[in-house]
Design an enzyme around this catalytic site. Structure first.
Site, PDB file in Angstrom:
ATOM      1  N   LYS A  75     -14.185 -33.896 -11.553  1.00 41.60           N
ATOM      2  CA  LYS A  75     -15.204 -33.550 -12.542  1.00 41.60           C
ATOM      3  C   LYS A  75     -15.442 -34.797 -13.396  1.00 41.60           C
ATOM      4  O   LYS A  75     -14.493 -35.518 -13.715  1.00 41.60           O
ATOM      5  CB  LYS A  75     -14.667 -32.388 -13.384  1.00 41.60           C
ATOM      6  CG  LYS A  75     -15.610 -31.799 -14.415  1.00 41.60           C
ATOM      7  CD  LYS A  75     -14.903 -30.624 -15.130  1.00 41.60           C
ATOM      8  CE  LYS A  75     -15.781 -29.937 -16.155  1.00 41.60           C
ATOM      9  NZ  LYS A  75     -15.068 -28.783 -16.783  1.00 41.60           N
ATOM     10  N   SER A 150     -17.863 -24.651 -16.778  1.00 46.82           N
ATOM     11  CA  SER A 150     -18.556 -25.924 -16.775  1.00 46.82           C
ATOM     12  C   SER A 150     -18.282 -26.797 -15.549  1.00 46.82           C
ATOM     13  O   SER A 150     -19.034 -27.744 -15.301  1.00 46.82           O
ATOM     14  CB  SER A 150     -18.173 -26.720 -18.029  1.00 46.82           C
ATOM     15  OG  SER A 150     -16.794 -27.019 -18.015  1.00 46.82           O
ATOM     16  N   SER A 174     -13.694 -22.538 -17.285  1.00 49.05           N
ATOM     17  CA  SER A 174     -14.530 -23.500 -16.561  1.00 49.05           C
ATOM     18  C   SER A 174     -14.106 -23.812 -15.133  1.00 49.05           C
ATOM     19  O   SER A 174     -14.880 -24.426 -14.397  1.00 49.05           O
ATOM     20  CB  SER A 174     -14.623 -24.807 -17.334  1.00 49.05           C
ATOM     21  OG  SER A 174     -15.603 -24.666 -18.328  1.00 49.05           O
TER      22      SER A 174
HETATM   23  N1  GLN Z   1     -17.741 -21.261 -20.728  1.00 47.31           N
HETATM   24  C1  GLN Z   1     -16.728 -21.536 -21.691  1.00 47.31           C
HETATM   25  C2  GLN Z   1     -17.317 -22.267 -22.864  1.00 47.31           C
HETATM   26  O1  GLN Z   1     -18.469 -22.521 -22.822  1.00 47.31           O
HETATM   27  C3  GLN Z   1     -15.604 -22.321 -21.075  1.00 47.31           C
HETATM   28  C4  GLN Z   1     -15.818 -23.779 -21.032  1.00 47.31           C
HETATM   29  C5  GLN Z   1     -14.646 -24.521 -20.464  1.00 47.31           C
HETATM   30  O2  GLN Z   1     -13.663 -23.924 -20.027  1.00 47.31           O
HETATM   31  N2  GLN Z   1     -14.720 -25.834 -20.521  1.00 47.31           N
HETATM   32  O3  GLN Z   1     -16.647 -22.577 -23.801  1.00 47.31           O
END
Ligand code: GLN
Length: 473
Positions: A75, A150, A174
């Site tokens: 990532k 994400s 994420s």
């Molecule tokens: N979707 C969650 C958020 O927006 C998780 C994001 C993540 O784990 N980086 O915070």
């Protein structure tokens, strides 16, 4: 049967294939799937050089590592050589990492080869990869839908067989949620399992480093290499990750009933119920349990996480690194414009919410209150783990939603995190297991949660079940 990664390593070591061959195959595949916009960059030159070094070492009879010749993707919030580390933001668009993340170093030391960097929501803020400054990633199964996020790009390259594994970060879902949306395995390990050093920080108290793969076995193998104490991240635990452990028969599994209520998509509920039947058929005992505090977890998360984000993102001021606004006349203008230009809307929203809940007038009412509630949530988990070995919920309330469907409604978008956020706040390990399909052919995953440091056991449990009935795919 050997796993995908074991097969590659064995063949590379026996010179039945070469590391160069593996890397070339992965790069060619990456070029074929550009329309998904899963990758932000390829690190081809460096990858091919590393492959040749490994092939040469094998030809000379030197020992090579446990992941010799295995290509992977990171990532783009992991610092890695060969391409910029952008965190999918304009802020870091031209940032060349001066060092590599500890876990990237560890994987490379075992012979794995990073071939590219995947798309994400800018700074990992989001659940759909629609918040990337560089454009949206498309779902691997249905291109009109989101990849999840994400870590959407890493999930998609795994699902489309570009590489046998890819790294993601999971702060509140994420890794698990995009794994669920694309039908692959993904783990959020116990907080502190693998070093956060050299990874762009989001929320330091829940950030975890994990991976995606096509089998539970491969996830375990990769995590066993990533895990361990790092002097540069004082929250890391001594290495506890034994990828060879196996789950005992007759485990007690609690299904959290609040996570199967009316708001959850019908197909998600029915696939979860089918998975429960498979667990029972395999000899485990499954009981519905109640965890009433879980409905407040999302509210806790969206106070605590923005607070930590606002603090972590304060470092991007346009002075030392990152985007710098041109022709600013004062220092305040330089800070303001650099940040305004470098961050996307969702980053700014979180910085504002975080600054608000930490401000002197509201700290007690929001931040402190959320931290107290978090302690109660942790206690509720502890009580359940006195009686159950594992807990089960769906991974997400719906299968992958359409691109654009939730993009303009942050609250709707946040609701998609309701199931993944609770284990994050408690630091618990949780794995997405591909469990079935919706009536319109979209993958649906279940989430198995265990007590701290039971990561390898959860993976074993999931893997055993796939072997019994051949899985679902
Ligand atoms: N979707 C969650 C958020 O927006 C998780 C994001 C993540 O784990 N980086 O915070």
């Amino acid at each position: 049967m050997m796993s995908q990664i074991e097969t590659i390593v064995t063949e590379v070591k026996k010179a039945q294939t070469t590391a160069r061959n593996q890397v070339e195959r992965a790069l060619a595949k990456a070029e074929q799937i550009t329309e998904y916009h899963a990758l932000l960059s390829l690190t081809a030159e460096r990858a091919l050089q590393r492959a040749d070094d490994i092939d040469l070492a094998i030809a000379r009879g030197e020992s090579v590592g446990k992941l010799a010749g295995v290509p992977f993707v990171v990532k783009d919030n992991y610092l890695a050589f060969g391409a910029p580390t952008t965190a999918a933001s304009k802020m870091l668009e031209n940032f060349d990492a001066p060092l590599q993340a500890t876990v990237v170093e560890k994987l490379e030391a075992e012979g794995a080869i990073c071939i590219g960097k995947s798309n994400l929501d800018a700074f990992a803020h989001g659940g759909s990869t629609e918040n990337s400054y560089f454009g949206v990633t498309h779902n691997a199964i249905d291109e009109s839908r989101v990849a999840g996020g994400s870590s959407g790009g890493s999930a998609v390259v795994t699902a489309l067989d570009v590489v046998p594994f890819a790294l993601g970060t999971d702060t509140g879902g994420s890794i698990r949620q995009p794994a669920s949306f694309n039908g692959v395995y993904g783990i959020k390990p116990t907080y502190g399992t693998a070093s956060r050093y050299g990874v762009v920080a989001m929320a330091s108290s829940t950030d975890t480093m994990g991976c995606f793969a096509k089998s539970a076995e491969d996830v375990a193998l990769v995590m066993s290499i990533m895990a361990g104490r790092d002097e540069r991240d004082m929250t890391t635990l001594p290495d506890f990750f034994d990828s060879t452990v196996s789950a005992q028969p007759g485990r007690r599994i609690g299904v959290i009933k609040e996570m199967l209520d009316d708001g959850v998509d019908r197909d998600v509920v029915s696939v979860t119920r089918q998975y429960i039947d498979r667990l029972v058929a395999a000899g485990h005992s499954v009981t519905e349990v109640s965890m009433s505090i879980i409905k407040y977890a999302l509210a806790m998360y969206y106070v605590i996480v923005p607070a930590e984000i606002s603090s972590n993102l304060a470092r991007y001021d346009g002075v030392r690194y990152g985007h710098r606004a041109e022709n600013a006349k004062t220092l305040a203008e330089l800070y303001g414009r650099s940040r305004s230009e470098g961050f996307v809307t969702e980053n700014k929203r979180r910085i504002m919410v975080g600054s608000y809940v930490l401000s002197s007038g509201f700290f007690d009412a929001y931040y402190l209150q959320a931290q107290k509630a978090r302690t109660l949530l942790i206690q509720a988990y502890n009580e359940l783990f006195d009686q159950y070995d594992f807990l089960l919920t769906p991974t997400a309330p719906t299968p992958a939603f359409a691109i654009g469907e939730n993009a303009n409604d942050p609250v709707k978008m946040y609701l998609a995190d309701a199931m993944t956020v609770p284990p994050s706040l408690a630091g618990l390990p949780a794995v997405n297991v591909p469990a079935g399909m919706s009536s319109n052919g979209l993958p649906i995953g279940v989430q198995i949660i265990g007590p701290a440091q039971s990561d390898a056991v959860i993976l074993s449990l999931a893997g055993q079940l796939d072997q019994v009935d051949g899985g679902t795919r």
